[in-house]
Design a protein around this motif. Structure first.
Motif, PDB file in Angstrom:
ATOM      1  N   LEU A 190     -17.900   3.503  -1.106  1.00 54.84           N
ATOM      2  CA  LEU A 190     -18.647   2.601  -1.990  1.00 54.84           C
ATOM      3  C   LEU A 190     -17.748   1.502  -2.538  1.00 54.84           C
ATOM      4  O   LEU A 190     -18.164   0.338  -2.663  1.00 54.84           O
ATOM      5  N   ALA A 191     -16.512   1.863  -2.870  1.00 56.52           N
ATOM      6  CA  ALA A 191     -15.574   0.861  -3.400  1.00 56.52           C
ATOM      7  C   ALA A 191     -15.281  -0.212  -2.353  1.00 56.52           C
ATOM      8  O   ALA A 191     -15.271  -1.412  -2.665  1.00 56.52           O
ATOM      9  N   MET A 197     -16.400  -5.295   2.391  1.00 60.79           N
ATOM     10  CA  MET A 197     -16.554  -4.788   3.755  1.00 60.79           C
ATOM     11  C   MET A 197     -18.027  -4.565   4.064  1.00 60.79           C
ATOM     12  O   MET A 197     -18.829  -4.298   3.156  1.00 60.79           O
ATOM     13  N   ASP A 198     -18.399  -4.649   5.356  1.00 59.06           N
ATOM     14  CA  ASP A 198     -19.754  -4.231   5.725  1.00 59.06           C
ATOM     15  C   ASP A 198     -19.777  -2.706   5.803  1.00 59.06           C
ATOM     16  O   ASP A 198     -18.748  -2.039   5.697  1.00 59.06           O
ATOM     17  N   ALA A 202     -16.659  -0.157   6.001  1.00 61.19           N
ATOM     18  CA  ALA A 202     -16.401   0.673   4.821  1.00 61.19           C
ATOM     19  C   ALA A 202     -16.363   2.158   5.176  1.00 61.19           C
ATOM     20  O   ALA A 202     -15.491   2.900   4.699  1.00 61.19           O
ATOM     21  N   ILE A 203     -17.290   2.600   6.021  1.00 58.93           N
ATOM     22  CA  ILE A 203     -17.329   4.013   6.412  1.00 58.93           C
ATOM     23  C   ILE A 203     -16.089   4.380   7.212  1.00 58.93           C
ATOM     24  O   ILE A 203     -15.447   5.411   6.962  1.00 58.93           O
ATOM     25  N   ASN A 204     -15.728   3.543   8.171  1.00 57.61           N
ATOM     26  CA  ASN A 204     -14.545   3.827   8.991  1.00 57.61           C
ATOM     27  C   ASN A 204     -13.268   3.823   8.159  1.00 57.61           C
ATOM     28  O   ASN A 204     -12.421   4.720   8.283  1.00 57.61           O
ATOM     29  N   HIS A 205     -13.109   2.827   7.305  1.00 57.77           N
ATOM     30  CA  HIS A 205     -11.870   2.731   6.532  1.00 57.77           C
ATOM     31  C   HIS A 205     -11.789   3.794   5.438  1.00 57.77           C
ATOM     32  O   HIS A 205     -10.696   4.239   5.092  1.00 57.77           O
ATOM     33  N   CYS A 206     -12.926   4.216   4.900  1.00 53.99           N
ATOM     34  CA  CYS A 206     -12.862   5.289   3.893  1.00 53.99           C
ATOM     35  C   CYS A 206     -12.373   6.581   4.530  1.00 53.99           C
ATOM     36  O   CYS A 206     -11.589   7.328   3.936  1.00 53.99           O
ATOM     37  N   MET A 207     -12.814   6.854   5.766  1.00 57.69           N
ATOM     38  CA  MET A 207     -12.386   8.085   6.443  1.00 57.69           C
ATOM     39  C   MET A 207     -10.886   8.060   6.731  1.00 57.69           C
ATOM     40  O   MET A 207     -10.188   9.076   6.551  1.00 57.69           O
ATOM     41  N   THR A 208     -10.366   6.908   7.156  1.00 56.51           N
ATOM     42  CA  THR A 208      -8.954   6.856   7.512  1.00 56.51           C
ATOM     43  C   THR A 208      -8.056   6.681   6.289  1.00 56.51           C
ATOM     44  O   THR A 208      -6.864   6.983   6.349  1.00 56.51           O
ATOM     45  N   THR A 209      -8.615   6.196   5.181  1.00 60.29           N
ATOM     46  CA  THR A 209      -7.838   6.101   3.936  1.00 60.29           C
ATOM     47  C   THR A 209      -7.684   7.463   3.293  1.00 60.29           C
ATOM     48  O   THR A 209      -6.572   7.887   2.946  1.00 60.29           O
ATOM     49  N   VAL A 210      -8.798   8.174   3.126  1.00 59.38           N
ATOM     50  CA  VAL A 210      -8.766   9.482   2.464  1.00 59.38           C
ATOM     51  C   VAL A 210      -7.997  10.493   3.313  1.00 59.38           C
ATOM     52  O   VAL A 210      -7.350  11.400   2.779  1.00 59.38           O
ATOM     53  N   ILE A 233      -7.879  -1.177  -3.877  1.00 60.07           N
ATOM     54  CA  ILE A 233      -8.700   0.017  -3.631  1.00 60.07           C
ATOM     55  C   ILE A 233      -7.971   0.950  -2.669  1.00 60.07           C
ATOM     56  O   ILE A 233      -7.925   2.170  -2.885  1.00 60.07           O
ATOM     57  N   SER A 234      -7.374   0.394  -1.624  1.00 67.35           N
ATOM     58  CA  SER A 234      -6.603   1.212  -0.678  1.00 67.35           C
ATOM     59  C   SER A 234      -5.446   1.903  -1.374  1.00 67.35           C
ATOM     60  O   SER A 234      -5.195   3.093  -1.144  1.00 67.35           O
ATOM     61  N   ILE A 235      -4.740   1.173  -2.230  1.00 68.29           N
ATOM     62  CA  ILE A 235      -3.598   1.749  -2.945  1.00 68.29           C
ATOM     63  C   ILE A 235      -4.031   2.961  -3.769  1.00 68.29           C
ATOM     64  O   ILE A 235      -3.410   4.031  -3.723  1.00 68.29           O
ATOM     65  N   VAL A 236      -5.122   2.796  -4.525  1.00 71.04           N
ATOM     66  CA  VAL A 236      -5.600   3.880  -5.402  1.00 71.04           C
ATOM     67  C   VAL A 236      -6.002   5.104  -4.594  1.00 71.04           C
ATOM     68  O   VAL A 236      -5.584   6.243  -4.887  1.00 71.04           O
ATOM     69  N   PHE A 237      -6.790   4.923  -3.537  1.00 72.65           N
ATOM     70  CA  PHE A 237      -7.302   6.068  -2.790  1.00 72.65           C
ATOM     71  C   PHE A 237      -6.249   6.676  -1.865  1.00 72.65           C
ATOM     72  O   PHE A 237      -6.282   7.886  -1.610  1.00 72.65           O
TER      73      PHE A 237
END
Length: 480
Positions: A190-191, A197-198, A202-210, A233-237
């Protein structure tokens, strides 16, 4: 069970591909259908072979074997979509990409990965998300019949120990981790979406960030977006994902006493803060300009990305000064906290090793004094200290031997390229320096080299023992 779980992942990739405009006649969709068929056939074969097994529960030897073989099998099965979809794909490239995904390393063997069909891009990201918490931890959470074997599987696969759980059942504890993982992933998605991001990005990058994996759908990684909001946002997560999951869960539950106990988390954030400050100073020396928001953000992003072993790039840090590169290499080695998705040798081991070194200095001139060592509110046993020291020695020895092998296989590579290649794969970082820097890829390597570094990724992800035990004859010898 692992193969069936992977089948579910492949089905979701087909669904995403169809939503993004692919059809059942497309090569990518047919590749996933073939992979599902192979996985189901293998699952049935293993079920038939094992249905008459006499063991009532998993012991340590069998559990370690299950972990090591599960990851190797998952890597081989996960390589099939790449081999069948990408035109002219070498099998070594497919195995490398699959291993890099499931081990959350984030290195790539394809120079044009951003041109992949949506279903294959989604598999790259999903493989990291599944590998982040671990296919075996997911396995423990959904299977309630393992008994004592569940504790062994969890503690050897997730960089944590079953004693970390206050609950009576490890399966329930693993399920709590999965719920936290899902919540963290949803918040990150969501962030990213709100930051510009579209939905697919967003879905792809959230999976690879977390998962602290680092695969991106874009050619220039996070730098493609040129967005300070997305980078923060990337730094925080990334930092949250490299923090001990149980520490954060207990804080959410109101267990404030954990703040006084977990030294590892303080070490982790202390090292990150110090590294960010040092990198900011190095950037001042490089650019000749005083620190501003952009340079501090750049320093913080790369410090967090490398130490959490995510491997995202917001700039080409290979062009930084040698002291900055040396600091990043040190951060690669340290890694994140235990019981998180991060790689490296883990902060807790570095802290224990430093304390043991200081104690040995004291013993040099006060040999009769007894000095107890404590970490996170607990007194460390001599066995624990010995195990940490042995693990660090094994990792160091493996790195040296791997460098010798790699330099023989790729004689044209410089020392820094060889060193950072081994460092980046063994500690699940992703990018290294020079020939394997953030702007490069691993496609140029020989097939044998790519298979070898793929094994290094699995060794690093499982912290050696679950793979090494497969090659130790004494473990499997029968004793009467």
């Amino acid at each position: 069970m692992v193969l069936l779980a992977l089948c579910a992942a492949f089905v979701s990739c087909i669904g995403v591909g169809l939503l993004m405009g692919e059809s059942f006649d497309d090569r990518s969709i047919m590749a996933f259908e073939t992979t599902i068929g192979i996985s189901i056939l293998l699952a049935l074969l293993f079920y038939v072979l094992g249905r008459k097994g006499q063991a009532k529960q998993l012991y340590r030897r069998e559990a370690l074997c299950a972990i090591g073989l599960s990851w190797i099998l998952a890597t081989l099965v996960g390589a099939i979509p790449y081999a069948l979809t990408v035109e002219g794909c070498d099998i070594s490239d497919a195995i490398f990409e699959s291993s890099s995904g499931l081990t959350t390393t984030g290195a790539t063997a394809f120079w044009n990965f951003y041109e992949f069909p949506a279903s294959l891009l989604f598999w790259r990201s999903l493989s990291q998300w599944v590998g982040g918490l671990g296919v075996v931890v997911f396995f423990v959470a959904i299977l309630s019949s393992l008994g004592a074997g569940a504790k062994i599987l969890f503690s050897n696969e997730s960089s944590g120990t079953s004693a970390d759980f206050e609950q009576g059942r490890v399966q329930h504890g693993a399920f709590v981790l999965m719920v936290y993982y899902l919540i963290l992933s949803g918040a990150c998605m969501l962030a990213y979406r709100l930051a510009g991001m579209d939905w697919f990005q967003a879905i792809n990058h959230c999976m690879t960030t977390v998962a602290t994996g680092g695969f991106s759908t874009e050619a220039d990684s996070i730098a493609e977006f040129n967005s300070p909001a997305i980078e923060w946002i990337s730094i925080v997560f990334m930092a949250l994902s490299a923090t001990t999951f149980l520490f954060v869960i207990r804080l959410f539950r109101g267990q404030k006493h954990i703040l006084r106990q977990n030294n590892e988390v303080y070490w982790f954030y202390g090292i990150l803060a110090a590294s960010t400050a040092l990198l900011s100073l190095y950037l001042v020396e490089l650019t000749g300009e005083l620190p501003d928001h952009e340079s501090i953000r750049m320093a913080a992003f790369q410090a967090v990305s490398i130490m959490t072993t995510t491997g995202y790039a917001s700039t080409n840090f290979d062009a930084w000064l040698p002291p900055a590169k040396m600091l990043l290499i040190i951060l690669m080695f340290i890694g994140g906290c235990s019981g998180s998705t991060a790689g490296g040798v883990k902060v807790v081991r570095i802290a224990v090793a430093l304390k043991a070194a200081l104690r040995s200095v004291t013993h040099a001139f006060r040999p009769n004094v007894t000095i107890s060592m404590r970490m996170s509110g607990q007194t460390l046993s001599e066995k624990t200290i010995h195990n940490v020291t042995l693990f660090l020695m094994l990792m160091g020895s493996l790195q040296i031997l791997s460098m010798l092998f790699l330099s023989a296989m790729e004689p044209e590579l410089s020392f820094l390229s060889v060193f950072s290649c081994v460092q980046a794969t063994l500690f699940n970082i992703g990018p290294g320096f020079e020939a394997v820097g953030p702007a490069e890829n691993f496609h140029f390597m020989r097939a044998g080299t790519k298979i070898f570094v793929s094994l290094l990724m699995i060794l690093g992800r499982l912290e050696l023992y679950a793979v090494m035990v497969l090659f130790a004859p004494s473990v499997w010898r029968r004793y009467s």
